[in-house]
Design an enzyme around this catalytic site. Structure first.
Site, short mmCIF file in Angstrom:
data_model
loop_
_atom_site.label_atom_id
_atom_site.label_comp_id
_atom_site.label_asym_id
_atom_site.label_seq_id
_atom_site.Cartn_x
_atom_site.Cartn_y
_atom_site.Cartn_z
N SER A 15 0.85 -1.19 0.00
CA SER A 15 0.00 0.00 0.00
C SER A 15 0.88 1.24 0.00
CB SER A 15 -0.91 0.02 1.23
OG SER A 15 -0.13 0.08 2.42
N TYR A 160 8.86 8.89 16.24
CA TYR A 160 8.86 8.87 14.78
C TYR A 160 10.04 9.69 14.24
CZ TYR A 160 7.03 9.21 10.01
OH TYR A 160 6.86 9.15 8.65
#
Length: 254
Positions: A15, A160
């Site tokens: 994806s 992150y």
């Protein structure tokens, strides 16, 4: 290096940015291995591309080694091109409400984004170095995915940003190490892109995010990431650095 008839492996390619890259490479003649944690989606993408799917957890060193062997057996050779797109984007404050700490989020984020990237890069370089060199002495190229968050990390993005900053930091020393083998290492730092992660946001939140992008004043399209990945493959003098792909956006604190 040209894509036509060249074996490429793309992680996280069931994806988003990875799928767009796998499809773009295949459209230009590459023989593509689709590596993703989601077996059903990986098989669907591989079937569309007439490629090869491998369901793999990039955090697992033995599983990644086995995946490379499977790809080599299927195509008759290891990939010369490897693009790391597998990743997660969890958010959490270091110290949250009611003094809740977030080490679990930090650990999981680094295990997927950083350890997974390093793991795949290691196995890729090991095998690419044993391939015969092309006319210009090049043997292969590894493209890792960073993020603009490595410079513009927002509140709640410590884990992150740390994972993506480390990916950026690896580019130069890895490129220097692999130079003797004719392997280039690059990173792309995408900004705000139209991926499944963004599609899940409420419309008003998405509009607010898009308003911060100077030009084009929209989210990036996954195919634009794929275009840059293709250019990196084809441009032999791109090596050891990170390219921001962001429409000139600079993320605000929150």
């Amino acid at each position: 290096m040209e894509l036509n008839n060249t074996i490429a492996l793309v992680t996280g390619s069931a994806s988003g940015l990875g799928a767009a890259t796998a499809k773009h490479f295949a459209a230009h003649g590459a023989r593509v291995a689709v590596l993703d944690f989601n077996e059903a989606q990986a098989n669907a993408v591989a079937e569309e591309l007439k490629g090869f799917a491998v369901a793999t957890d990039v955090r697992d060193e033995a599983a990644v080694a086995e995946a490379f062997e499977s790809v080599s057996n299927f195509f008759g050779s290891p990939p010369r091109i490897v693009v790391n797109c597998a990743g997660v984007g969890m958010a959490a404050r270091i110290v949250g409400r009611e003094d809740k700490l977030s080490f679990d989020v930090f650990e999981q984020t680094l295990r997927v984004n950083l350890f997974g990237t390093y793991n795949v890069m290691s196995h890729a370089a090991l095998r690419i170095a044993k391939l015969s060199s092309l006319e210009d002495g090049e043997r292969g190229v590894i493209i890792n995915t960073s993020s603009v968050a490595w410079e513009d990390g927002q509140l709640g993005q410590t884990a992150y940003a740390a994972s993506k900053g480390a990916i950026t930091a690896m580019s130069l020393p890895a490129a220097r190490e692999f130079a003797q083998s004719g392997i280039r290492v690059m990173a792309i730092a995408p900004g705000l892109f139209n991926t499944p992660m963004m599609e899940g946001l409420p419309e008003d939140v998405a509009a607010k995010i898009t308003a911060n992008i100077p030009f084009p004043a929209r989210l990036g399209e996954a195919n634009e990431f794929a275009l840059l990945a293709k250019h990196i493959v084809q441009n032999p003098f791109l090596n050891g650095t990170t390219i921001r792909l962001d429409g000139a956006v600079r993320l605000p604190p929150r």
